[in-house]
Design a protein around this motif. Sequence first.
Motif, mmCIF file in Angstrom:
data_model
loop_
_atom_site.group_PDB
_atom_site.id
_atom_site.type_symbol
_atom_site.label_atom_id
_atom_site.label_comp_id
_atom_site.label_asym_id
_atom_site.label_seq_id
_atom_site.Cartn_x
_atom_site.Cartn_y
_atom_site.Cartn_z
ATOM 1 N N GLN A 241 46.655 37.427 7.774
ATOM 2 C CA GLN A 241 47.519 38.324 6.991
ATOM 3 C C GLN A 241 47.931 39.567 7.771
ATOM 4 O O GLN A 241 48.839 40.285 7.350
ATOM 5 C CB GLN A 241 46.815 38.748 5.700
ATOM 6 C CG GLN A 241 46.612 37.602 4.726
ATOM 7 C CD GLN A 241 45.947 38.081 3.449
ATOM 8 O OE1 GLN A 241 44.740 38.203 3.393
ATOM 9 N NE2 GLN A 241 46.740 38.379 2.441
ATOM 10 N N CYS B 152 48.281 37.822 -4.286
ATOM 11 C CA CYS B 152 48.012 37.820 -2.848
ATOM 12 C C CYS B 152 48.858 38.898 -2.181
ATOM 13 O O CYS B 152 50.053 39.015 -2.466
ATOM 14 C CB CYS B 152 48.349 36.453 -2.263
ATOM 15 S SG CYS B 152 48.033 36.340 -0.493
ATOM 16 N N LEU B 153 48.235 39.656 -1.290
ATOM 17 C CA LEU B 153 48.971 40.714 -0.574
ATOM 18 C C LEU B 153 50.120 40.133 0.255
ATOM 19 O O LEU B 153 51.074 40.842 0.559
ATOM 20 C CB LEU B 153 48.017 41.490 0.341
ATOM 21 C CG LEU B 153 46.946 42.335 -0.374
ATOM 22 C CD1 LEU B 153 45.884 42.795 0.618
ATOM 23 C CD2 LEU B 153 47.572 43.531 -1.071
ATOM 24 N N HIS C 80 39.663 32.134 -1.967
ATOM 25 C CA HIS C 80 41.035 32.568 -1.634
ATOM 26 C C HIS C 80 41.120 32.942 -0.141
ATOM 27 O O HIS C 80 42.045 32.530 0.560
ATOM 28 C CB HIS C 80 41.396 33.756 -2.533
ATOM 29 C CG HIS C 80 42.767 34.309 -2.338
ATOM 30 N ND1 HIS C 80 43.723 34.310 -3.336
ATOM 31 C CD2 HIS C 80 43.362 34.920 -1.270
ATOM 32 C CE1 HIS C 80 44.832 34.872 -2.878
ATOM 33 N NE2 HIS C 80 44.642 35.264 -1.626
ATOM 34 N N HIS D 123 43.001 31.118 3.236
ATOM 35 C CA HIS D 123 43.922 31.779 4.173
ATOM 36 C C HIS D 123 43.642 31.343 5.616
ATOM 37 O O HIS D 123 44.566 31.244 6.424
ATOM 38 C CB HIS D 123 43.757 33.303 4.111
ATOM 39 C CG HIS D 123 44.654 33.982 3.117
ATOM 40 N ND1 HIS D 123 46.023 33.896 3.169
ATOM 41 C CD2 HIS D 123 44.378 34.788 2.055
ATOM 42 C CE1 HIS D 123 46.551 34.613 2.179
ATOM 43 N NE2 HIS D 123 45.576 35.162 1.481
ATOM 44 N N ASP E 167 44.496 39.861 -2.687
ATOM 45 C CA ASP E 167 43.680 39.631 -1.501
ATOM 46 C C ASP E 167 44.376 38.689 -0.534
ATOM 47 O O ASP E 167 45.532 38.349 -0.728
ATOM 48 C CB ASP E 167 42.280 39.135 -1.870
ATOM 49 C CG ASP E 167 42.285 38.006 -2.888
ATOM 50 O OD1 ASP E 167 43.360 37.620 -3.376
ATOM 51 O OD2 ASP E 167 41.198 37.513 -3.197
HETATM 52 NI NI NI Z 1 45.802 36.323 -0.234
#
Ligand code: NI
Length: 178
Positions: free
Chosen positions: A51, A107-108, A149, A153, A178
């Motif tokens: 991310q 989700c960010l 979660h 990722h 998240d």
């Molecule tokens: Ni996420």
Amino acid sequence: MTLRPIVTLPEPILRRKAKPITTFDKDLQILIDDMIETMRDAPGVGLAAPQINISQQLAIIEYTEDEESEEEAEAQGVPPKPKKLYVIINPEIIKVSEEKVSGVEGCLSIPGLIGDVERHEAIQVKALNRHGNPVKIKVNGWMARIFQHEIDHLHGVLFTDHATRVWKPAPDEEAPLD
Ligand code: NI
């Protein structure tokens, strides 16, 4: 410490399987501290390295089990329960509960969408900590949801892949990010 920009869809790194970490040097410690600061600034309850555009098997999670008791503590002027911070490297889910529970996730990396996702109620995870030492972690409830979660990722999987329903949140509708 430095805030790292969070990437969002359709950034392809979010769909890639991240590489295992083999070197536990000073640069890794800086990366971990930057991720903690970036997660808290967002604010989010977890963050995975892809991310922030780094395809490595590293995620952090920070969550208070019980938000209600946090509010109550504040009302009574006593310190809230400390949040638990986990740093997981090369994590593997080694056990899952048969029981699954549905909950609302955001989700960010997918701004403006939340969804209902079914997750195992409890899981056991094998990982390395920030110093490269093996750890086994048992979590349940929301903490187990966040772990699942984040580990997704690291495999290029997003909550929208599992969601039974996805929608744009109403202005007063909140989901942990998240
Ligand atoms: Ni996420």
